[in-house]
Write a protein that holds these residues in place. Structure first.
Motif, short mmCIF file in Angstrom:
data_model
loop_
_atom_site.label_atom_id
_atom_site.label_comp_id
_atom_site.label_asym_id
_atom_site.label_seq_id
_atom_site.Cartn_x
_atom_site.Cartn_y
_atom_site.Cartn_z
N THR A 174 -7.02 0.78 13.50
CA THR A 174 -5.75 0.17 13.10
C THR A 174 -5.03 1.01 12.04
O THR A 174 -3.83 1.27 12.16
CB THR A 174 -6.00 -1.26 12.55
OG1 THR A 174 -6.67 -2.02 13.56
CG2 THR A 174 -4.71 -1.94 12.17
N GLY A 175 -5.75 1.43 11.01
CA GLY A 175 -5.13 2.22 9.95
C GLY A 175 -4.69 3.58 10.44
O GLY A 175 -3.60 4.07 10.13
N PHE A 176 -5.56 4.20 11.24
CA PHE A 176 -5.23 5.52 11.79
C PHE A 176 -4.01 5.42 12.71
O PHE A 176 -3.07 6.20 12.63
CB PHE A 176 -6.43 6.05 12.57
CG PHE A 176 -6.32 7.51 12.90
CD1 PHE A 176 -6.84 8.48 12.06
CD2 PHE A 176 -5.70 7.92 14.07
CE1 PHE A 176 -6.73 9.82 12.37
CE2 PHE A 176 -5.59 9.27 14.39
CZ PHE A 176 -6.11 10.22 13.54
N VAL A 199 -8.28 -1.18 6.44
CA VAL A 199 -7.15 -0.58 7.16
C VAL A 199 -6.45 0.46 6.28
O VAL A 199 -6.20 1.59 6.71
CB VAL A 199 -6.15 -1.68 7.61
CG1 VAL A 199 -4.87 -1.05 8.16
CG2 VAL A 199 -6.80 -2.57 8.66
N GLY A 200 -6.16 0.09 5.04
CA GLY A 200 -5.42 0.98 4.15
C GLY A 200 -6.15 2.29 3.89
O GLY A 200 -5.54 3.37 3.88
N ILE A 201 -7.47 2.22 3.73
CA ILE A 201 -8.22 3.45 3.44
C ILE A 201 -8.16 4.39 4.65
O ILE A 201 -8.12 5.62 4.50
CB ILE A 201 -9.69 3.12 3.04
CG1 ILE A 201 -10.34 4.28 2.32
CG2 ILE A 201 -10.54 2.71 4.23
CD1 ILE A 201 -9.98 4.41 0.88
N SER A 202 -8.11 3.81 5.85
CA SER A 202 -8.02 4.64 7.06
C SER A 202 -6.61 5.19 7.23
O SER A 202 -6.43 6.28 7.78
CB SER A 202 -8.42 3.82 8.28
OG SER A 202 -9.76 3.39 8.12
N ALA A 203 -5.61 4.47 6.74
CA ALA A 203 -4.24 4.99 6.75
C ALA A 203 -4.13 6.18 5.80
O ALA A 203 -3.50 7.20 6.13
CB ALA A 203 -3.26 3.89 6.36
N ILE A 204 -4.78 6.08 4.65
CA ILE A 204 -4.80 7.20 3.68
C ILE A 204 -5.39 8.44 4.36
O ILE A 204 -4.85 9.54 4.31
CB ILE A 204 -5.69 6.84 2.46
CG1 ILE A 204 -5.09 5.67 1.69
CG2 ILE A 204 -5.95 8.07 1.60
CD1 ILE A 204 -4.16 5.99 0.59
N GLN A 205 -6.53 8.22 5.02
CA GLN A 205 -7.23 9.33 5.65
C GLN A 205 -6.41 9.94 6.80
O GLN A 205 -6.36 11.16 6.96
CB GLN A 205 -8.57 8.82 6.16
CG GLN A 205 -9.39 9.86 6.83
CD GLN A 205 -10.88 9.62 6.76
OE1 GLN A 205 -11.61 10.58 6.60
NE2 GLN A 205 -11.35 8.42 6.88
#
Ligand SMILES: [Zn+2]
Ligand SMILES: [Zn+2]
Length: 373
Positions: A174-176, A199-205
């Motif tokens: 989801t974040g990606f 989710v947010g940590i994966s969006a950062i990545q």
């Protein structure tokens, strides 16, 4: 077959570990031996939601090995290593034919009814033969085994470790997807992510992998912000008295960011994320607002700013394409997943993982992963 499962028997009560019956897979269903399953905030929400069909087996992000397939299954075979997707799609509706798989509505009726796609269940408590046991998100992975729709089974490479793989099917995907598929973040851009959970940590990545130059992590918890630095956050903003958008504007020479990702579900953070955008910027909303909540923005000058706002459900991913791609990125050392696994616990300790979410001191940007031997 007799399986071990963590059963939700009452709203808000600890899950009970029980031996229950799991029926054989139907024609387009698959029996999966669950090897690892992440404990997601959505499971906690379901546990405290009086509309969750109950008793049920929660759990919706998992990996495992295919044990048996129904007679019409084509996508996987016994022995395949799979990650599970909680949103199967039909492939033929008006959304699927335009490639908008996450908008397909096929799964929602059964999902909210707590059944599989054909409207029936496969679970049963041996000593409660007159009582249904419901599924959760068509998966029910807090168990040694699960019968799931074929379209929920995504084959991944054999080298992919189970705990890391389990994360791909929900928070990481989801974040990606919010960054890569919805926002389409470009190299050199500036990105702000509001809400540093799974989710947010994966969006950062994903922003880091996409080549973003400045990545602002915004959260209420200092420990989540510290954690975000190892995934690519270049700037961290603890949301306190000063609005985050003011800090972001000051740090970007007054202009703001090209992309903001709102993973909070908070109408206040939504306004902040919108205000942090420069002219022409895009806000992607991936967090779920509670039903009944409204979101609003100042109207003056809206038409002159050229900003856009887009909702992103399950990151607009195509699970069959994107989850194996994420596994490959992990195997090539480009996607950090092991760092997201905060602890590996046996099924019998699952209630302790739920308690972590409620602890204000706890890091909530990673995952407790239940590992089944
Ligand atoms: Zn989830
Ligand atoms: Zn469809």
């Amino acid at each position: 077959m007799r399986i071990e499962a963590a059963l939700m028997t009452k709203v808000g009560q600890p899950l009970k570990i029980e031996k229950i019956e799991l029926a054989s897979p139907g024609p387009k269903e698959v029996l999966v031996e669950i090897k690892a399953t992440g404990v997601c905030h959505s499971d906690l929400n379901a546990l405290h939601d009086s509309t969750t069909p109950c008793p049920c087996v929660l759990g919706h992000e998992a990996s495992g090995i295919v044990q048996e397939v129904g007679r019409d299954v084509r996508l996987v075979r016994p022995g395949d290593r799979v990650v599970l997707s909680w949103l199967p799609y039909c492939g033929t509706c008006t959304f699927c034919t335009r490639g908008k798989f996450t908008l397909c509505e096929m799964a929602f009726g059964p999902m909210f009814a707590g059944t599989l796609l054909d409207g029936t269940t496969r679970l049963q408590r041996p000593d409660h033969s007159d009582e249904k046991v419901y599924h959760y998100s068509l998966l029910s992975t807090f168990a040694s085994h699960a019968v799931v729709p074929e379209m929920s089974c995504i084959k991944i490479p054999n080298q992919m470790p189970f705990a890391e793989a389990s994360l791909l099917g929900c928070g990481v995907g989801t974040g990606f997807g919010a960054v890569v598929r919805t926002a389409k973040v470009e190299p050199g851009s500036h990105v702000a992510v509001f809400g540093i959970g799974g989710v947010g940590i994966s969006a950062i990545q994903a922003a880091r992998i996409s080549g973003a130059e400045r990545i602002f992590a915004c959260d209420l918890k200092a420990q989540n912000l510290e954690f975000a630095k190892q995934f690519g956050a270049t700037d961290t903003i603890l949301i306190q008295d000063t609005p985050a958008e003011e800090t972001i504007r000051a740090a970007t020479g007054g202009s703001g960011v090209d992309y903001a990702i709102d993973a909070t579900g908070s109408p206040v953070a939504f306004q902040s994320a919108f205000s942090s955008l420069k002219k022409g910027g895009s806000l992607v909303v991936v967090g779920a607002f509670a039903s009944g909540k409204s979101i609003s923005l100042p109207g003056g000058g809206f038409h002159r700013m050229g900003k856009s706002i887009q909702g992103s459900f399950y990151g607009d991913i195509n699970p069959l394409r994107d989850l194996p791609m994420l596994a490959e990125l992990y195997l090539k050392g480009k996607l950090q997943l092991s760092e997201l696994v905060l602890e590996k616990i046996p099924l019998k300790q699952i209630n302790e993982a739920f308690a972590t979410f409620a602890n204000p001191q706890a890091l909530t940007a990673g995952r407790s992963v239940v590992v089944l031997e």
